[in-house]
Design a protein around this motif. Structure first.
Motif, short mmCIF file in Angstrom:
data_model
loop_
_atom_site.label_atom_id
_atom_site.label_comp_id
_atom_site.label_asym_id
_atom_site.label_seq_id
_atom_site.Cartn_x
_atom_site.Cartn_y
_atom_site.Cartn_z
N PRO A 173 0.83 -1.21 0.00
CA PRO A 173 0.00 0.00 0.00
C PRO A 173 0.86 1.26 0.00
O PRO A 173 2.00 1.24 0.48
N ILE A 174 0.32 2.33 -0.54
CA ILE A 174 0.99 3.64 -0.51
C ILE A 174 -0.03 4.72 -0.19
O ILE A 174 -1.22 4.58 -0.50
N ASP A 175 0.45 5.79 0.39
CA ASP A 175 -0.42 6.93 0.68
C ASP A 175 -0.34 7.90 -0.50
O ASP A 175 0.50 8.80 -0.54
N LEU A 176 -1.19 7.68 -1.50
CA LEU A 176 -1.23 8.52 -2.69
C LEU A 176 -2.68 8.86 -2.97
O LEU A 176 -3.43 8.05 -3.51
N GLN A 177 -3.08 10.05 -2.59
CA GLN A 177 -4.47 10.48 -2.72
C GLN A 177 -4.78 10.94 -4.14
O GLN A 177 -3.94 11.51 -4.84
N ILE A 178 -6.01 10.70 -4.57
CA ILE A 178 -6.47 11.17 -5.87
C ILE A 178 -6.34 12.69 -5.94
O ILE A 178 -6.77 13.40 -5.04
N GLY A 179 -5.74 13.18 -7.02
CA GLY A 179 -5.63 14.62 -7.21
C GLY A 179 -4.47 15.28 -6.51
O GLY A 179 -4.30 16.50 -6.59
N SER A 180 -3.64 14.52 -5.80
CA SER A 180 -2.50 15.12 -5.11
C SER A 180 -1.42 15.53 -6.11
O SER A 180 -1.41 15.08 -7.26
N ALA A 181 -0.50 16.37 -5.65
CA ALA A 181 0.54 16.89 -6.54
C ALA A 181 1.45 15.80 -7.08
O ALA A 181 2.09 15.98 -8.12
N ASP A 182 1.54 14.65 -6.41
CA ASP A 182 2.44 13.57 -6.84
C ASP A 182 1.86 12.70 -7.95
O ASP A 182 2.62 11.97 -8.60
N VAL A 183 0.55 12.76 -8.16
CA VAL A 183 -0.09 11.77 -9.03
C VAL A 183 0.48 11.81 -10.45
O VAL A 183 0.84 10.77 -11.02
N ILE A 184 0.56 12.97 -11.06
CA ILE A 184 1.03 13.06 -12.45
C ILE A 184 2.48 12.62 -12.56
O ILE A 184 2.86 11.87 -13.47
N LYS A 185 3.32 13.05 -11.64
CA LYS A 185 4.74 12.67 -11.67
C LYS A 185 4.90 11.17 -11.43
O LYS A 185 5.74 10.52 -12.07
N ALA A 186 4.10 10.61 -10.52
CA ALA A 186 4.17 9.17 -10.26
C ALA A 186 3.68 8.37 -11.46
O ALA A 186 4.20 7.29 -11.75
N GLN A 187 2.69 8.92 -12.17
CA GLN A 187 2.19 8.26 -13.37
C GLN A 187 3.28 8.21 -14.44
O GLN A 187 3.47 7.18 -15.10
N ALA A 188 4.00 9.30 -14.61
CA ALA A 188 5.10 9.32 -15.59
C ALA A 188 6.17 8.30 -15.21
O ALA A 188 6.70 7.58 -16.08
N MET A 189 6.50 8.24 -13.94
CA MET A 189 7.49 7.26 -13.48
C MET A 189 7.01 5.84 -13.76
O MET A 189 7.78 4.98 -14.24
N ASN A 190 5.75 5.56 -13.50
CA ASN A 190 5.23 4.21 -13.69
C ASN A 190 5.22 3.82 -15.17
O ASN A 190 5.47 2.66 -15.50
N GLU A 191 4.92 4.76 -16.06
CA GLU A 191 4.94 4.45 -17.49
C GLU A 191 6.32 3.96 -17.91
O GLU A 191 6.45 3.04 -18.71
N ILE A 192 7.35 4.57 -17.38
CA ILE A 192 8.72 4.16 -17.72
C ILE A 192 9.04 2.79 -17.12
O ILE A 192 9.64 1.94 -17.76
N LEU A 193 8.60 2.57 -15.90
CA LEU A 193 8.89 1.30 -15.24
C LEU A 193 8.13 0.14 -15.87
O LEU A 193 8.73 -0.89 -16.19
N GLY A 194 6.84 0.30 -16.05
CA GLY A 194 6.07 -0.85 -16.55
C GLY A 194 4.67 -0.53 -16.99
O GLY A 194 3.77 -1.36 -16.86
#
Length: 746
Positions: free
Chosen positions: A298-319
């Motif tokens: 589990p992770i503490d990542l709320q919908i609409g938080s400032a990290d969501v877009i950056k985390a999405q970009a990171m995930n696209e590169i990972l897998g």
């Protein structure tokens, strides 16, 4: 998807107008492309331009006096309108009644206090409409000219559900069939166990539906859930399509204004924490030749938080897809899997990370090693700028495509209100994507990619368990059943120095080997069924792998020759033999049959009866249609277990349990411990209107013509109860003969 009637089709004139415009645009595009080819240097990757401004249309909004929040998006391109209600609720845990939430949604469209289910379904069909519901939503779509009638039905389902016991019984029965169908499904097993180990069973994301929990749900439970949570003051309604805000307000007020509001309890769920150190959690799937792997926490990542877009970009590169590092490593580089992916999921309760792969047993540990390696690499090394630019272009393109859907516009507006997101979150989406840097990606990886604090869940064969201990921080492995219940570790049986994988390898080699089996494109087998030396039926089987199968059994006239062999035994004994032959001929005729399978459809004829085959009933035949099914039995829910040693026809054999059709069908295989050939099979088979225990003896193994060494038994003796015998002798068998598809007609 809505199925439009002919009367609702787009006018021809409008079609040609649009077609003319489309051709004009294409012509302009071709001219532009021709000019671009003169100046474009394809060796230079295009640099991303400035983020375009988004003119995000604001839905019209209003709130009814009962608290229902309404969002209206006009779209007059098609004469269609949708009404979608979603509830913002946090229900109590279902406990020993998991399934209740789903059942309430099913029950809403199974009749109202004014009409039964059949009448309701007929009324919806007459409109060419669709109405569906879940435990937290209801959705309706129709032609805009029928929206008054649509809302009559939709509001009736929402405000006046009948909740009849006989309908609940049907829902439970259907759900039971689904559970049984998925009981041996590896991905379903993985999902169950991941939920339990990640969130715990005292959390809604960790509750698992079982055959027992659905039986505990009562009609009173459904009614109580409905009356507690289906309230307008916790609901959002999106109205999208060929309707004006003024029309929508009038209709919504008319049909949902009487919906009574009430206080709705909001459950506080237990806090979920990631593991302090990496664990290995194993689910045994007997006979599996593949492992399914999920690395999750589990992770503490709320919908609409400032990290969501950056985390999405990171995930696209990972897998995030086929260009992700996981896919490129495990599939493209090593060839261990058809695909490996990752997800970083924000959630208003608790987010999660999953890294996933499905691979062969023998490379389970190697696959996990590479998955963890990629997780560590993206944490420790900055990503390439070109790769990030590609991901940002992809994310921007997908976002732009989604904006073409009016339904998306309404959902975005609801999200902002429901999840307390920044008002300009979606307006600034492209700008925020463009601003993501390689440093942001690494920061997100270090924050959310945690290979040393993860649950490594593996569903597979116990033969690989010992290799998994290296990934557990404490060197231990936790064992679970398919529903996430802790169990004692399964001990793989060893007989005469061999495990089940060893025996099945012998069996495959006896058939000609993996290469021969993989080379089968089609197979044509003609056989005679004999009783006391007389041919009583012809059995012809045609197969085009992997999904076409036809078998016919045609009775043959018996001339009474059976009695001639008993001429010296007296008239009475001859008469008894003739009577027995007459009875056998009658049974054969009554059981003459034809089975045809094409993909996921088929039928079976027996005598004058015809039965369509679908769902679970078709799975055993689908395995027959796949000439390579022995190489991937898990695809058809087939598993094997080594039982011990026994003799058949005086031959020492390994005894192997074969379980298929989700436990409904079981057989014992006797496999020669010297050459791997199947000697005998014991199983329950259909015989007329009942199932009887049969024994089948296999002999005279021969190579099939054009089969590159593929072998089958040319003689099969079938023994039914009371020593009733049949001999099946193959007269012709040929592989790869170019059987035509038109032979298989449904």
């Amino acid at each position: 998807m809505l199925s439009l009637k002919p009367s609702a089709q787009i006018k021809i004139k409008k079609y040609f107008q649009m077609k003319k415009l489309f051709l004009s645009i294409c012509a302009m595009a071709l001219l532009t492309a021709a000019h671009a080819q003169q100046t474009l240097d394809r060796s230079i990757q295009p640099k991303p331009g400035p983020a375009p401004a988004i003119n995000l249309k604001e839905p019209a909004t209003f709130i009814l006096s009962n608290g229902l929040k309404v969002f209206v998006v006009e779209n007059h391109k098609m004469p269609i309108v949708t009404y979608s209600i979603q509830l913002d609720i946090r229900p109590e845990l279902e406990g020993n009644k998991v399934g209740l939430h789903n059942f309430v949604g099913d029950m809403l469209t199974r009749g109202t206090t004014t009409m039964d289910k059949d009448a309701f379904d007929k009324a919806v069909d007459q409109l060419g409409a669709s109405i569906n519901a879940s435990g937290s939503s209801i959705f309706g779509v129709s032609l805009s000219k029928y929206q008054d009638q649509l809302l009559t039905l939709m509001s009736d389902a929402l405000l006046h559900p009948a909740f009849k016991q006989e309908e609940l019984d049907k829902v439970i029965k259907q759900t039971k069939s689904g559970l049984i169908a998925n009981e041996n499904d590896a991905d379903n097993m993985l999902s169950n166990v991941e939920g339990v180990v990640t969130y715990g069973k005292n959390h809604p994301y960790g509750e698992v539906m079982t055959l027992q929990t659905i039986q505990n749900v009562t009609l009173a439970d459904c009614q109580q859930y409905y009356s507690t949570y289906f309230r307008p003051n916790v609901a959002y309604l999106a109205v999208v399509g060929d309707v004006t805000p003024e029309e929508a307000k009038t209709l919504v007020t008319k049909y949902f204004g009487s919906w009574e509001k009430a206080d709705v309890p909001r459950t506080t769920y237990p806090k979920v924490s990631k593991p302090a150190q990496t664990t290995v959690d194993f689910v045994n799937r007997s006979g599996a030749v593949q492992s399914v792997i999920g690395i999750t926490y589990p992770i503490d990542l709320q919908i609409g938080s400032a990290d969501v877009i950056k985390a999405q970009a990171m995930n696209e590169i990972l897998g995030g897809g086929s260009t992700g590092r996981l896919f490129q490593n495990l599939r493209e580089k090593h060839g261990w899997t058809y695909g490996s992916y990752s997800s970083v999921s924000p959630d208003d309760i608790i987010g999660s990370v999953q890294v996933y792969a499905k691979c062969r047993n023998i490379v389970t540990d190697s696959s996990i090693t590479e998955m963890l390696k990629e997780m560590n690499t993206i944490r420790s090394q900055a990503v390439d700028q070109a790769a990030l630019d590609g991901v940002k272009n992809y994310m921007s393109g997908i976002f732009a495509l989604r904006l073409e859907s009016p339904q998306t516009i309404a959902q975005y507006a609801i999200n902002i209100d429901r999840f307390d997101m920044p008002k300009d979150y979606y307006k600034n989406y492209l700008k925020n994507v463009a601003q993501v840097t390689t440093a942001d990606v690494q920061a997100m990886a270090q924050k959310y990619i945690l290979p040393n604090q993860a649950h490594i869940v593996v569903v597979g064969n116990t033969s690989e368990v010992d290799k998994l201990k290296q990934f557990s921080a404490d060197g231990k492995i936790n064992y679970y059943d398919a529903y996430g219940n802790p169990v004692e570790p399964a001990v793989e049986k060893v007989v005469d120095g061999k495990k089940i994988d060893d025996v099945m390898a012998m069996y495959i080699n006896a058939m000609g080997g993996k290469t021969a089996i993989e080379g089968l494109k089609d197979l044509k087998v003609y056989a005679n069924m004999k009783v006391r030396g007389n041919v009583v039926a012809r059995i012809n089987t045609l197969t085009i792998s992997p999904d076409k199968y036809m078998q016919t059994m045609t009775p043959q006239a018996n001339t009474g020759g059976a009695a001639s062999g008993y001429a010296d035994q007296g008239f009475a004994q001859q008469k008894a033999v003739d009577q027995q032959m007459d009875m056998i001929n009658k049974q054969i005729k009554e059981n003459s049959s034809k089975t045809v399978i094409v993909g996921d459809k088929g039928y079976r004829e027996r005598g004058s009866d015809k039965m369509d085959l679908n769902g679970e009933a078709i799975r055993p035949y689908q395995a027959e249609a796949d000439l390579q099914s022995i190489l991937h039995p898990e695809k058809y829910g087939i598993s094997y277990e080594l039982l011990g040693m026994d003799t058949a026809m005086g031959i020492n054999c390994y005894t192997v349990s074969k379980v298929s059709n989700n436990g409904q069908d079981k057989a014992i295989l006797y496999i020669n411990n010297q050459n791997g050939q199947l000697v005998m099979k014991r199983e329950l088979e259909d015989f007329g209107a009942k199932k009887v225990l049969t024994k089948r003896y296999y002999s005279d193994y021969q190579e099939v013509k054009s089969g590159n060494g593929y072998k089958i038994p040319f003689k099969i003796k079938v023994i039914y109860p009371q020593q009733d015998e049949r001999d099946i002798e193959i007269s012709s068998a040929k592989a790869n003969s170019g059987i035509k598809d038109n032979k298989f007609k449904l």
